[in-house]
Design a protein around this motif. Structure first.
Motif, PDB file in Angstrom:
ATOM      1  N   GLN A 158      37.297  46.270  52.484  1.00  0.00           N
ATOM      2  CA  GLN A 158      38.380  45.376  52.086  1.00  0.00           C
ATOM      3  C   GLN A 158      38.121  44.781  50.701  1.00  0.00           C
ATOM      4  OE1 GLN A 158      38.794  43.315  56.281  1.00  0.00           O
ATOM      5  NE2 GLN A 158      40.633  42.925  55.116  1.00  0.00           N
ATOM      6  N   LEU A 159      36.880  44.411  50.425  1.00  0.00           N
ATOM      7  CA  LEU A 159      36.559  43.866  49.107  1.00  0.00           C
ATOM      8  C   LEU A 159      36.702  44.935  48.028  1.00  0.00           C
ATOM      9  CD1 LEU A 159      35.598  41.464  47.451  1.00  0.00           C
ATOM     10  CD2 LEU A 159      33.246  42.172  47.885  1.00  0.00           C
ATOM     11  N   ARG A 160      36.229  46.137  48.305  1.00  0.00           N
ATOM     12  CA  ARG A 160      36.393  47.248  47.358  1.00  0.00           C
ATOM     13  C   ARG A 160      37.881  47.541  47.131  1.00  0.00           C
ATOM     14  NH1 ARG A 160      32.430  51.178  46.268  1.00  0.00           N
ATOM     15  NH2 ARG A 160      34.067  52.749  46.449  1.00  0.00           N
ATOM     16  N   SER A 161      38.664  47.502  48.195  1.00  0.00           N
ATOM     17  CA  SER A 161      40.099  47.775  48.072  1.00  0.00           C
ATOM     18  C   SER A 161      40.782  46.714  47.228  1.00  0.00           C
ATOM     19  CB  SER A 161      40.744  47.839  49.460  1.00  0.00           C
ATOM     20  OG  SER A 161      40.201  48.907  50.220  1.00  0.00           O
ATOM     21  N   ALA A 162      40.364  45.444  47.392  1.00  0.00           N
ATOM     22  CA  ALA A 162      40.969  44.364  46.611  1.00  0.00           C
ATOM     23  C   ALA A 162      40.717  44.562  45.124  1.00  0.00           C
ATOM     24  CB  ALA A 162      40.422  43.018  47.074  1.00  0.00           C
ATOM     25  N   ARG A 183      38.727  33.521  46.361  1.00  0.00           N
ATOM     26  CA  ARG A 183      39.610  32.391  46.690  1.00  0.00           C
ATOM     27  C   ARG A 183      40.703  32.848  47.661  1.00  0.00           C
ATOM     28  NH1 ARG A 183      39.282  31.636  40.860  1.00  0.00           N
ATOM     29  NH2 ARG A 183      37.885  29.877  40.389  1.00  0.00           N
ATOM     30  N   CYS A 184      41.258  34.026  47.398  1.00  0.00           N
ATOM     31  CA  CYS A 184      42.291  34.565  48.297  1.00  0.00           C
ATOM     32  C   CYS A 184      41.708  34.859  49.677  1.00  0.00           C
ATOM     33  CB  CYS A 184      42.913  35.820  47.696  1.00  0.00           C
ATOM     34  SG  CYS A 184      43.843  35.547  46.174  1.00  0.00           S
ATOM     35  N   PRO A 190      43.983  30.567  42.420  1.00  0.00           N
ATOM     36  CA  PRO A 190      43.787  31.944  41.937  1.00  0.00           C
ATOM     37  C   PRO A 190      44.929  32.373  41.012  1.00  0.00           C
ATOM     38  CG  PRO A 190      44.497  31.958  44.222  1.00  0.00           C
ATOM     39  CD  PRO A 190      44.232  30.517  43.873  1.00  0.00           C
ATOM     40  N   SER A 191      44.574  33.103  39.972  1.00  0.00           N
ATOM     41  CA  SER A 191      45.586  33.587  39.028  1.00  0.00           C
ATOM     42  C   SER A 191      46.165  34.932  39.440  1.00  0.00           C
ATOM     43  CB  SER A 191      44.991  33.698  37.621  1.00  0.00           C
ATOM     44  OG  SER A 191      43.876  34.556  37.625  1.00  0.00           O
ATOM     45  N   LEU A 192      45.602  35.540  40.470  1.00  0.00           N
ATOM     46  CA  LEU A 192      46.155  36.788  41.012  1.00  0.00           C
ATOM     47  C   LEU A 192      46.133  36.724  42.523  1.00  0.00           C
ATOM     48  CD1 LEU A 192      43.782  38.909  42.250  1.00  0.00           C
ATOM     49  CD2 LEU A 192      43.208  39.048  39.851  1.00  0.00           C
TER      50      LEU A 192
END
Length: 610
Positions: free
Chosen positions: A506-510, A542-543, A569-571
């Motif tokens: 999930q982190l890699r996908s983000a 943050r997300c 978060p800016s994104l």
């Protein structure tokens, strides 16, 4: 220093533990380096004891009959004795086993080894020796192909390139393979090649690595196994005779630095130098970069990881000219520190390095580099090094190049770098920065060369006992981002903001959804290499925290977590798992990080010396 070495060696020869191998007045006669005894022999090989006689013991002069050999195998090999040729009978008869001596089998070598810790040996480093044999074999293949010779490796199949196009157009790879098959002269393992590679193992101990070179690597002209210990030198000579490689392997008892300094002449240099010391190789590096031939292969191991991983930054600077930092990426930083030190010392002599393969394994690091000469290219050295700014609060890092080079057509302009890339405090958590380095900021590997080694090992898995692990590690290295120095760890990111750890995919996908590249790191199981700036990484965290909230009221207002989570978060991160988020090495369940092979398997105790 040379005078001191010469003065020391002559009186101790008669006290070698293996000099007791005599019968009917026959004594061990050695030629150590260039110090020749007055008996006139120029070989370090012991004279064989007469069959059927008792071998005098080193204890109290009591004669003890030889004990039967005990076979010891490495813990990394599943079946280390399978398909392993035993030494020839006549050679075994000529080299008698001493009381308490064992036979250590690894690869195709059978090494005589004393039961006492008089000569250093660590069976866990079989992976190190297997990988070195694979790298040197591929290096020999490339070098001898330029001379019109083809090496033959036992068990290796002919590489066939199949064209899928209907017109069967010949690709560059096919042309190279066709040229390789047309080479007239073939070279096999165990035979002396007059135009082959000259190899030096500077700190050989029992000579296991050198014996394996002679038995497993084709295209060698000579192998010099050197050790400053007279006991080790005598054991090397006996092991060479025991394995039937005395025509290739010469034992030497010299100071390694002095030996390499004496071989600095262009016609005397070695094609391959292997340095695997107990601890730091720092004292040998200056001599090594001078004694290696043009484009030669230098293999260096460092086991002083406490120093290189940040426990003693001042000691690291005194040895390698770089300050280490205690950070999560310390193992990759250690690789970059030794490469920086090698390049810096080579630059003094108008030489520069080209890394072929750099690995962090278990409790040590290992680098394989080629060394070239070129005054113009040496000028690029400053722009290849970088300082590391590491935030003590959140672990964000930034690299600052030491120099700057700009291309103007055929000319290159050099200038001082501008910086720093950060402010007085971290923009994410408000904490201060540590300053480390300088370190090597260029790629750690030559991916084309790594791919060749990987194809060779995976195509001949029975050649090495640790072939599965080599295949897994090299596969992982080919997936690493070359232009993204250092890495973050997932557990450290989550612990910084006190939230649950996000799943790897999930982190890699983000990161991929955000338009950035990402890869794993062979140096750390939970490592993430990415070209995304720290601001993007913390936005993603943050997300993630919003979906997995923490109790904000329990956070200190001065903590990095409070500062990071206080910003919006800016994104908007997308954690939907992508197909390309899972690398092939992970899909195929390759052996990338091995489990502990045995209890207390780390660095062994230093060999006892009189």
């Amino acid at each position: 220093m040379l005078i001191h070495t010469t003065r020391q060696l002559t009186p101790i020869i008669s006290h070698l533990p293996y000099s007791n191998l005599h019968s009917s007045g026959q004594k061990l006669q050695l030629s150590i380096g260039r110090v020749v005894t007055n008996r006139g022999l120029r070989s370090m090989e012991p004279r064989p004891a007469t069959q059927g006689t008792e071998i005098p013991s080193t204890q109290a002069g009591v004669a003890i009959k030889p004990q039967p050999p005990t076979s010891v195998t490495s813990p990394e090999s599943p079946n280390p004795t399978t398909d392993q040729p035993a030494p020839k009978v006549d050679e075994m008869d000529q080299t008698k086993l001493l009381p308490g001596e064992t036979v250590v089998r690894e690869g195709k070598a059978a090494i005589l080894f004393p039961s006492a810790n008089e000569v250093f040996y660590n069976p866990v480093q079989e992976f190190n020796r297997d990988l070195t044999c694979a790298v040197v074999t591929e290096f020999a293949r490339e070098q001898l192909a330029r001379k019109g010779m083809k090496i033959v490796v036992p068990g290796e199949k002919e590489r066939v390139v199949v064209s899928l196009s209907e017109e069967k157009k010949e690709t560059d790879e096919q042309m190279e393979e066709s040229h390789h098959n047309e080479l007239a002269e073939t070279v096999t393992v165990g035979e002396k090649c007059e135009n082959g590679l000259r190899v030096l193992e500077g700190l050989a101990a029992s000579g296991l690595r050198s014996v394996r070179f002679a038995l497993e690597v084709p295209g060698l002209q000579s192998v010099t196994a050197n050790d400053f210990s007279t006991k080790a030198a005598a054991l090397i000579s006996r092991n060479a005779q025991y394995n039937g490689v005395s025509h290739l392997l010469q034992a030497s008892c010299r100071d390694a630095s002095m030996l390499m300094y004496e071989m600095r002449g262009k016609k005397e240099r070695y094609d391959v130098i292997d340095l695997d010391p107990y601890g730091s190789p720092a004292t040998f590096l200056d001599a090594a970069v001078q004694a290696i031939s043009e484009g030669g292969l230098l293999c260096v191991t460092c086991t002083d990881m406490a120093v290189m991983a940040g426990n003693s930054g001042e000691t690291c600077y005194s040895k390698y000219g770089s300050v280490s930092i205690k950070a999560k990426y310390c193992h990759e930083m250690a690789l970059r520190i030794i490469l920086h030190s090698l390049d810096q010392r080579a630059g003094v002599h108008q030489r520069y390095i080209q890394p072929l393969l750099s690995v962090s394994v278990d409790f040590y690091i290992r680098v394989f580099v080629r060394v070239f000469t070129g005054q113009s290219i040496v000028k690029n050295s400053a722009s290849k090094q970088a300082l590391v700014y590491n935030c003590v609060g959140c672990g964000s890092f930034h690299l600052q190049r030491m120099g700057k080079r700009t291309s103007h057509g055929k000319h290159m302009k050099y200038s001082a770098a501008t910086g720093p890339p950060i402010g007085p405090v971290c923009e994410h958590c408000g904490q201060k920065h540590q300053l480390g380095g300088p370190v090597w900021a260029e790629p750690l590997h030559d991916m084309a060369f790594v791919q060749k080694v990987l194809v060779s090992v995976s195509g001949n898995p029975s050649r090495f006992g640790t072939a599965k692990r080599i295949e897994g590690m090299l596969s992982m290295i080919t997936e690493e981002l070359e232009d993204a120095p250092l890495y973050y760890t997932i557990d450290h990111l989550s612990s910084t903001v006190h939230c649950n750890t996000p799943p790897l995919l999930q982190l890699r996908s983000a990161l991929l959804h955000a338009g950035h590249r990402v890869s794993l790191s062979h140096a750390c199981k939970n490592g993430i290499k990415t070209d995304a700036p720290p601001s993007v990484i913390w936005d993603i965290m943050r997300c993630w925290e919003r979906a997995n909230p923490v109790k904000r009221e329990k956070l200190s207002e001065t903590s990095p977590a409070f500062k990071i989570l206080s910003s919006e978060p800016s994104l908007q991160a997308c954690f939907t798992v992508r197909e390309d988020a899972n690398p092939q090495s992970r899909k195929r369940h390759l052996t990338r990080f091995q489990e502990n092979p045995q209890a207390y398997w780390g660095p062994k105790a230093r060999a006892k010396a009189r």
